[in-house]
Motif scaffolding. Structure first.
Motif, PDB file in Angstrom:
ATOM      1  N   LEU A 129      40.764   5.872  35.310  1.00 15.92           N
ATOM      2  CA  LEU A 129      41.851   6.545  34.614  1.00 15.92           C
ATOM      3  C   LEU A 129      43.220   6.280  35.240  1.00 15.92           C
ATOM      4  O   LEU A 129      44.252   6.411  34.559  1.00 15.92           O
ATOM      5  N   ASP A 130      43.255   5.933  36.510  1.00 13.60           N
ATOM      6  CA  ASP A 130      44.525   5.658  37.184  1.00 13.60           C
ATOM      7  C   ASP A 130      45.530   6.795  37.000  1.00 13.60           C
ATOM      8  O   ASP A 130      46.711   6.583  36.735  1.00 13.60           O
ATOM      9  N   GLY A 131      45.025   8.026  37.116  1.00 11.88           N
ATOM     10  CA  GLY A 131      45.887   9.196  37.033  1.00 11.88           C
ATOM     11  C   GLY A 131      46.112   9.736  35.640  1.00 11.88           C
ATOM     12  O   GLY A 131      46.821  10.733  35.472  1.00 11.88           O
ATOM     13  N   ALA A 132      45.522   9.131  34.623  1.00 10.43           N
ATOM     14  CA  ALA A 132      45.728   9.597  33.245  1.00 10.43           C
ATOM     15  C   ALA A 132      45.049  10.948  33.019  1.00 10.43           C
ATOM     16  O   ALA A 132      44.134  11.351  33.751  1.00 10.43           O
ATOM     17  N   LEU A 133      45.494  11.635  31.973  1.00 13.64           N
ATOM     18  CA  LEU A 133      44.970  12.942  31.596  1.00 13.64           C
ATOM     19  C   LEU A 133      43.959  12.784  30.464  1.00 13.64           C
ATOM     20  O   LEU A 133      44.204  12.067  29.501  1.00 13.64           O
ATOM     21  N   VAL A 134      42.835  13.487  30.584  1.00 15.01           N
ATOM     22  CA  VAL A 134      41.823  13.518  29.534  1.00 15.01           C
ATOM     23  C   VAL A 134      41.791  14.929  28.951  1.00 15.01           C
ATOM     24  O   VAL A 134      41.639  15.903  29.695  1.00 15.01           O
ATOM     25  N   THR A 135      41.930  15.031  27.645  1.00 11.32           N
ATOM     26  CA  THR A 135      41.869  16.338  26.981  1.00 11.32           C
ATOM     27  C   THR A 135      40.942  16.240  25.780  1.00 11.32           C
ATOM     28  O   THR A 135      40.619  15.152  25.314  1.00 11.32           O
ATOM     29  N   PRO A 136      40.529  17.397  25.243  1.00 10.51           N
ATOM     30  CA  PRO A 136      39.877  17.354  23.935  1.00 10.51           C
ATOM     31  C   PRO A 136      40.816  16.706  22.917  1.00 10.51           C
ATOM     32  O   PRO A 136      42.041  16.847  23.012  1.00 10.51           O
ATOM     33  N   ALA A 137      40.262  15.978  21.970  1.00  6.00           N
ATOM     34  CA  ALA A 137      41.088  15.434  20.897  1.00  6.00           C
ATOM     35  C   ALA A 137      41.669  16.582  20.077  1.00  6.00           C
ATOM     36  O   ALA A 137      41.069  17.653  19.955  1.00  6.00           O
TER      37      ALA A 137
ATOM     38  N   PRO B 279      29.931  20.360  29.553  1.00  2.96           N
ATOM     39  CA  PRO B 279      28.621  19.753  29.295  1.00  2.96           C
ATOM     40  C   PRO B 279      27.990  20.285  28.022  1.00  2.96           C
ATOM     41  O   PRO B 279      27.950  21.494  27.771  1.00  2.96           O
ATOM     42  N   GLY B 280      27.541  19.361  27.189  1.00  8.29           N
ATOM     43  CA  GLY B 280      26.911  19.708  25.922  1.00  8.29           C
ATOM     44  C   GLY B 280      27.841  19.647  24.736  1.00  8.29           C
ATOM     45  O   GLY B 280      27.389  19.609  23.587  1.00  8.29           O
ATOM     46  N   ALA B 281      29.161  19.639  24.975  1.00  5.52           N
ATOM     47  CA  ALA B 281      30.130  19.589  23.875  1.00  5.52           C
ATOM     48  C   ALA B 281      30.199  18.177  23.301  1.00  5.52           C
ATOM     49  O   ALA B 281      29.874  17.192  23.977  1.00  5.52           O
ATOM     50  N   VAL B 282      30.638  18.076  22.057  1.00  2.00           N
ATOM     51  CA  VAL B 282      30.803  16.752  21.465  1.00  2.00           C
ATOM     52  C   VAL B 282      31.879  15.990  22.227  1.00  2.00           C
ATOM     53  O   VAL B 282      32.874  16.563  22.690  1.00  2.00           O
ATOM     54  N   ALA B 283      31.673  14.689  22.359  1.00  2.00           N
ATOM     55  CA  ALA B 283      32.595  13.842  23.112  1.00  2.00           C
ATOM     56  C   ALA B 283      33.683  13.311  22.198  1.00  2.00           C
ATOM     57  O   ALA B 283      33.726  12.128  21.851  1.00  2.00           O
ATOM     58  N   SER B 284      34.568  14.202  21.789  1.00  2.18           N
ATOM     59  CA  SER B 284      35.759  13.821  21.043  1.00  2.18           C
ATOM     60  C   SER B 284      36.949  14.162  21.936  1.00  2.18           C
ATOM     61  O   SER B 284      37.248  15.342  22.150  1.00  2.18           O
ATOM     62  N   TYR B 285      37.571  13.142  22.481  1.00  5.81           N
ATOM     63  CA  TYR B 285      38.601  13.364  23.487  1.00  5.81           C
ATOM     64  C   TYR B 285      39.681  12.303  23.371  1.00  5.81           C
ATOM     65  O   TYR B 285      39.535  11.285  22.669  1.00  5.81           O
TER      66      TYR B 285
ATOM     67  N   LEU C  83      31.510  12.457  32.591  1.00  8.65           N
ATOM     68  CA  LEU C  83      30.450  11.552  32.149  1.00  8.65           C
ATOM     69  C   LEU C  83      30.108  11.864  30.703  1.00  8.65           C
ATOM     70  O   LEU C  83      29.894  13.024  30.333  1.00  8.65           O
ATOM     71  N   VAL C  84      30.066  10.818  29.878  1.00 12.08           N
ATOM     72  CA  VAL C  84      29.723  10.943  28.463  1.00 12.08           C
ATOM     73  C   VAL C  84      28.430  10.191  28.211  1.00 12.08           C
ATOM     74  O   VAL C  84      28.283   9.034  28.625  1.00 12.08           O
ATOM     75  N   GLU C  85      27.501  10.853  27.551  1.00  4.51           N
ATOM     76  CA  GLU C  85      26.252  10.213  27.139  1.00  4.51           C
ATOM     77  C   GLU C  85      26.167  10.256  25.624  1.00  4.51           C
ATOM     78  O   GLU C  85      26.089  11.341  25.029  1.00  4.51           O
ATOM     79  N   GLY C  86      26.219   9.083  25.001  1.00  8.96           N
ATOM     80  CA  GLY C  86      26.199   9.042  23.551  1.00  8.96           C
ATOM     81  C   GLY C  86      27.401   9.753  22.987  1.00  8.96           C
ATOM     82  O   GLY C  86      28.546   9.443  23.304  1.00  8.96           O
ATOM     83  N   GLY C  87      27.172  10.760  22.149  1.00 13.61           N
ATOM     84  CA  GLY C  87      28.259  11.481  21.520  1.00 13.61           C
ATOM     85  C   GLY C  87      28.577  12.803  22.158  1.00 13.61           C
ATOM     86  O   GLY C  87      29.277  13.623  21.548  1.00 13.61           O
ATOM     87  N   HIS C  88      28.083  13.058  23.390  1.00 12.87           N
ATOM     88  CA  HIS C  88      28.292  14.363  24.024  1.00 12.87           C
ATOM     89  C   HIS C  88      28.761  14.216  25.466  1.00 12.87           C
ATOM     90  O   HIS C  88      28.492  13.203  26.138  1.00 12.87           O
ATOM     91  N   VAL C  89      29.473  15.228  25.918  1.00 18.03           N
ATOM     92  CA  VAL C  89      29.856  15.320  27.322  1.00 18.03           C
ATOM     93  C   VAL C  89      28.622  15.724  28.124  1.00 18.03           C
ATOM     94  O   VAL C  89      27.930  16.689  27.776  1.00 18.03           O
ATOM     95  N   ALA C  90      28.335  14.980  29.187  1.00 14.78           N
ATOM     96  CA  ALA C  90      27.157  15.281  30.011  1.00 14.78           C
ATOM     97  C   ALA C  90      27.515  16.006  31.300  1.00 14.78           C
ATOM     98  O   ALA C  90      26.707  16.784  31.824  1.00 14.78           O
ATOM     99  N   TRP C  91      28.743  15.767  31.791  1.00 21.78           N
ATOM    100  CA  TRP C  91      29.098  16.332  33.101  1.00 21.78           C
ATOM    101  C   TRP C  91      30.599  16.221  33.290  1.00 21.78           C
ATOM    102  O   TRP C  91      31.244  15.285  32.801  1.00 21.78           O
ATOM    103  N   VAL C  92      31.214  17.195  33.997  1.00 30.57           N
ATOM    104  CA  VAL C  92      32.593  17.090  34.471  1.00 30.57           C
ATOM    105  C   VAL C  92      32.608  17.531  35.926  1.00 30.57           C
ATOM    106  O   VAL C  92      31.837  18.401  36.340  1.00 30.57           O
ATOM    107  N   GLY C  93      33.485  16.926  36.730  1.00 31.76           N
ATOM    108  CA  GLY C  93      33.548  17.289  38.135  1.00 31.76           C
ATOM    109  C   GLY C  93      34.517  16.410  38.895  1.00 31.76           C
ATOM    110  O   GLY C  93      35.473  15.867  38.336  1.00 31.76           O
ATOM    111  N   SER C  94      34.248  16.227  40.170  1.00 31.92           N
ATOM    112  CA  SER C  94      35.159  15.504  41.055  1.00 31.92           C
ATOM    113  C   SER C  94      34.793  14.030  41.132  1.00 31.92           C
ATOM    114  O   SER C  94      33.661  13.622  40.817  1.00 31.92           O
ATOM    115  N   ASP C  95      35.747  13.233  41.612  1.00 31.20           N
ATOM    116  CA  ASP C  95      35.473  11.812  41.809  1.00 31.20           C
ATOM    117  C   ASP C  95      34.343  11.601  42.822  1.00 31.20           C
ATOM    118  O   ASP C  95      33.519  10.693  42.667  1.00 31.20           O
TER     119      ASP C  95
END
Length: 550
Positions: free
Chosen positions: A67-75, A486-492, A39-51
């Motif tokens: 995402l249909d199985g896609a991978l999300v990583t830091p940019a 959580p709390g990190a900038v949302a650059s991914y 979950l991203v709120e504004g410019g920051h990551v708010a939460w990571v977890g399970s579906d």
């Protein structure tokens, strides 16, 4: 990958930042190695977890990305680029793939014939005579004939020497009297810097902006969220860096952090005025191996000299002292073993003058740092130096038949780019491309480090990925960025990638594991020959800067 924007719900008072929920993929996060949603709120990551846990955010999300199985990583962070030159190579004459001298000259003629720039200078890049059957660069007469008399600047692949036509030479003041001038061949040293400045000074603002936009757009297409621009009076200009920083601040692509490579108080003052994060980058202590200008302790294997020293250890010490007093990061371009030794000696001297801990705290940088022995590696750790390195150099020029062996011989060539030795003693690594020297290609760089042509220098894919993401942020003093927590900038970035694997620690070449008991998030299998991940979307500070066509 699909997405949908949810209709607005009933009024509920003041809304918070826009929220985006990503689910149904794999999220590369140390907070949860099995995360499938974020979950991203504004410019920051708010939460990571399970579906399953993500269901709690469905009703409040403004947008849901399936995402249909896609991978999300830091940019990625590319820690060493030259954006304008990269853009010029992308939009102009790129000789990188030329198979011969004749082919390069044919490409030049075709390029000149297609242009309409009366009175201007044409710019190209990428020639490398070491792979041509002719085994030599063109003569000035051959170059002039192919260019049809136009003013042309063609940088060698390492950008430490260049071909310049007679028309461009005539535009350059006092060229024949400068060190590195050659009447019939490539120009090096001061002569090269002079013709490059002449060529770049004739770019119009429109040409510069077009080139910079092309470089930023290409970086975004590759999942790069931040760039370290290495500028300076010998390689670009104040106007060029200012224009790039202003363009990036407008939000058209990756973030850009500038370095200004000029010595002493003047360099510090200019860096601050331009908004640069350091007075370094391409502050040249030496040149490059391919151009025979890297400064060595012993002569080249194919030339009777030891290269070129641009700065002394005393000049390095004075610059580090000035930067440390100003609280600004210093940095130096140093490739050959003698050049790297001069940097180490200078930084140590500066520490004796102003205090070793003050020097260590600023994490002064060494760009490229290719020729290091065990003593020098230990000194990097002792002095708190950051190694800003380019794994693609080894991929391009390493190996038993590569340019390094031609220039240095097999023994010295095999010692170059010792990434594993640097990591073992705790030296921070930041990966970059030095584009246009090698192309923007972050996954290619991770692969090159994991499958270094000299096996003892290989590092794990996870360590290489960290060096190309979090390492770039640490190099500018931002230790908490470059991770999806959580709390990190949302650059991914979002990637289409094959099955994810965890590299087994006991075999960095072929030992891959998918064992979930490791508790380590997986990365794409980067074994040479396998396809690299394809970027589907790049997001910088919560803002989408690239989206692949459907």
């Amino acid at each position: 990958m699909t997405e949908r924007t949810l209709p607005p719900g009933p009024p509920s008072g003041r809304r918070g930042p826009r929220t985006v929920l990503l689910r149904g993929g794999a999220v590369y996060s140390p907070a949860d190695p099995f995360a499938t949603a974020m979950l991203v709120e504004g410019g920051h990551v708010a939460w990571v977890g399970s579906d399953g846990a993500a269901e709690a955010y469905v009703q409040t999300a403004d947008e849901i990305v399936e995402l249909d199985g896609a991978l999300v990583t830091p940019a990625f962070v590319d820690a060493h680029v030259h954006a304008t030159s990269t853009g010029l190579a992308l939009t102009g004459l790129d000789l990188t793939g030329s198979a011969s001298l004749a082919a390069a000259l044919d490409s030049l003629t075709a390029f000149v014939d297609a242009q309409d720039v009366p009175g201007g200078v044409l710019i190209g890049h990428g020639w490398d005579e070491t792979g041509w059957p002719e085994g030599r660069p063109p003569t000035l007469a051959e170059l002039d004939a192919a260019a049809r008399g136009a003013a042309v600047y063609l940088s060698r692949t390492d950008v430490h020497s260049a071909l310049a036509t007679s028309a461009l030479r005539e535009l350059t003041e006092d060229l024949a009297g400068r060190p590195g001038h050659h009447a019939d061949g490539p120009l090096t040293r001061d002569a090269h810097h002079a013709v490059r400045q002449t060529a770049l000074a004739r770019l119009t603002p429109e040409q510069r902006a077009r080139a910079q936009r092309a470089a930023l757009a290409r970086a975004a297409e590759l999942g790069i969220g931040a760039l370290h621009e290495c500028a300076g009076p010998e390689i670009s200009s104040e106007e060029d860096l200012a224009a790039l920083l202003a363009l990036a601040a407008g939000g058209e692509g990756p973030e850009v952090f500038g370095y200004w490579g000029e010595l002493g108080e003047r360099g510090v003052e200019t860096a601050r005025r331009l908004g640069a994060v350091g007075a370094g980058g391409d502050l040249f202590v030496d040149g490059a191996i391919g151009s025979h200008t890297a400064c060595l302790h012993a002569s080249y294997a194919d030339a009777d000299h030891t290269g070129t020293a641009y700065l002394t250890a005393e000049q390095v010490a004075d610059h580090v002292e000035a930067c440390t007093a100003a609280g600004l990061q210093a940095g130096f371009h140093a490739i050959g073993d003698a050049a790297v030794a001069a940097v180490v000696e200078g930084v140590r001297t500066a520490g004796e003058r102003v205090g070793a801990e003050r020097v260590r705290a600023l994490r002064h940088r060494v760009e490229h740092a290719e020729a290091l022995d065990d003593k020098t590696v230990a000194a990097f750790a002792e002095l708190g130096l950051t190694a800003s390195v380019q794994p693609a150099f080894d991929a391009a020029w390493g190996g038993p038949e590569g340019m390094y062996v031609q220039r240095l011989g097999a023994e010295r060539a095999a010692a170059l780019n010792p990434f594993a030795a640097l990591l073992r003693v705790g030296v921070p690594l930041a990966f970059g491309s030095d584009a246009p020297v090698t192309p923007l290609d972050p996954w290619g760089a991770v692969r090159a480090a994991a499958f270094h042509r000299t096996p003892e220098h290989r590092i794990s894919a996870r360590a290489a990925f960290t060096a190309h993401t979090r390492g770039g942020w640490r190099a500018i003093g931002r230790d908490h960025d470059g991770v999806l927590v959580p709390g990190a900038v949302a650059s991914y970035a979002i990637w289409a990638a094959d099955d994810l694997v965890v590299q087994a620690p006991d075999s960095r070449v072929a030992g891959w594991s998918t064992d979930p008991r490791s508790g380590t998030p997986g990365l794409p299998d980067l074994t040479p020959g396998r396809p690299l991940p394809v970027c589907l979307r790049t997001v910088v500070l919560g803002r989408t800067v690239y989206r692949a066509a459907e």
